[in-house]
Write a protein that holds these residues in place. Sequence first.
Motif, mmCIF file in Angstrom:
data_model
loop_
_atom_site.group_PDB
_atom_site.id
_atom_site.type_symbol
_atom_site.label_atom_id
_atom_site.label_comp_id
_atom_site.label_asym_id
_atom_site.label_seq_id
_atom_site.Cartn_x
_atom_site.Cartn_y
_atom_site.Cartn_z
ATOM 1 N N UNK A 42 0.806 -1.110 0.036
ATOM 2 C CA UNK A 42 -0.059 0.064 -0.006
ATOM 3 C C UNK A 42 0.932 1.239 0.054
ATOM 4 N N UNK A 43 1.941 1.350 0.649
ATOM 5 C CA UNK A 43 2.771 2.256 0.885
ATOM 6 C C UNK A 43 3.478 2.621 -0.714
ATOM 7 N N UNK A 44 3.876 1.428 -1.211
ATOM 8 C CA UNK A 44 4.438 1.597 -2.427
ATOM 9 C C UNK A 44 3.665 1.798 -3.549
ATOM 10 N N UNK A 45 2.437 1.369 -3.464
ATOM 11 C CA UNK A 45 1.272 2.043 -4.645
ATOM 12 C C UNK A 45 1.133 3.631 -4.434
ATOM 13 N N UNK A 46 1.357 4.086 -3.339
ATOM 14 C CA UNK A 46 1.172 5.485 -3.097
ATOM 15 C C UNK A 46 2.532 6.343 -3.535
ATOM 16 N N UNK A 47 3.812 5.515 -3.361
ATOM 17 C CA UNK A 47 4.989 6.198 -3.554
ATOM 18 C C UNK A 47 5.738 5.205 -3.856
ATOM 19 N N UNK A 48 6.229 4.761 -5.214
ATOM 20 C CA UNK A 48 7.142 3.849 -5.495
ATOM 21 C C UNK A 48 8.628 4.200 -5.262
ATOM 22 N N UNK A 50 10.365 3.590 -2.298
ATOM 23 C CA UNK A 50 10.681 4.142 -0.741
ATOM 24 C C UNK A 50 11.920 3.324 -0.450
ATOM 25 N N UNK A 51 12.733 3.565 0.410
ATOM 26 C CA UNK A 51 13.694 2.910 1.056
ATOM 27 C C UNK A 51 13.183 1.905 2.292
ATOM 28 N N UNK A 52 13.713 0.699 2.366
ATOM 29 C CA UNK A 52 13.297 -0.276 3.545
ATOM 30 C C UNK A 52 13.206 0.794 4.796
ATOM 31 N N UNK A 53 14.362 1.592 5.010
ATOM 32 C CA UNK A 53 14.164 2.560 6.138
ATOM 33 C C UNK A 53 13.117 3.410 6.177
ATOM 34 N N UNK A 54 12.648 3.915 5.209
ATOM 35 C CA UNK A 54 11.361 4.770 5.133
ATOM 36 C C UNK A 54 10.100 4.249 5.685
ATOM 37 N N UNK A 84 21.191 1.274 -3.163
ATOM 38 C CA UNK A 84 21.640 2.811 -3.699
ATOM 39 C C UNK A 84 23.247 2.551 -3.817
ATOM 40 N N UNK A 85 23.496 3.314 -5.044
ATOM 41 C CA UNK A 85 24.725 3.569 -5.560
ATOM 42 C C UNK A 85 25.769 4.278 -4.414
ATOM 43 N N UNK A 91 18.607 -0.036 1.013
ATOM 44 C CA UNK A 91 17.800 -0.524 -0.129
ATOM 45 C C UNK A 91 16.582 0.277 -0.399
ATOM 46 N N UNK A 92 16.249 0.546 -1.714
ATOM 47 C CA UNK A 92 15.027 1.009 -2.079
ATOM 48 C C UNK A 92 14.310 -0.124 -2.857
#
Length: 144
Positions: A42-48, A50-54, A84-85, A91-92
Motif C-alpha cells: 500500500x505504501x509503495x502503491x502510494x509512492x514507489x 521508498x527505502x526499507x528505512x522509510x 543505492x549506489x 535498499x530501495x
Amino acid sequence: MRFSFQDYISIKIHKTDLLLTSLIKTRLEPFNLAPEQNLIMMLLWEKDGLSQHQLIEPLEKDKTNIARMASNLEKKGFIKRVHCKDDRRSVRLYLTPAGRNLGEQVIPVTEEFNQLVSKGLTEDELRELERILAKINDNVRPEF
C-alpha cells in the motif's frame, strides 16, 4: 477493585484485532498477499521507490522485519530491491509490473474492507476513535 474478563479494554481491542486480521487475511489470500505484506505494498502503491528505512516508522516495525517482508515480496515477484549506489546499506523497493498490476486488484479490496469496518461511523466518531487509539498507543509504546 478487581476487573472481570469483560471489563478489560485490552481484551476488547484484541478481539477486534483478531476479527479484522482474520477477515483481511481471507480477502487477501487469493492474491498471495499476507496482511503485513499488503501494508508495504500500500505504501509503495502510494509512492514507489521508498527505502526499507522509510517503512520503519509508518509500519512500526524494526528493520529486520521490514527486510524479511520485502524479501518475501521480492520472491513473489511483486517488488524489486535495489541497493543505492551512494550507500550500499540503503535498499530501495520498486514495484514490478506484477506488483503494479496487483495494486489494481487489491486496492479496491482494501477500500471495500475499510468501508465495511467504518460502516455506520460518523466522521466525528472516526476522528474520536483515532484520538483514543493514539492515546492508548502512547500509553503502551515503549520509551526508548
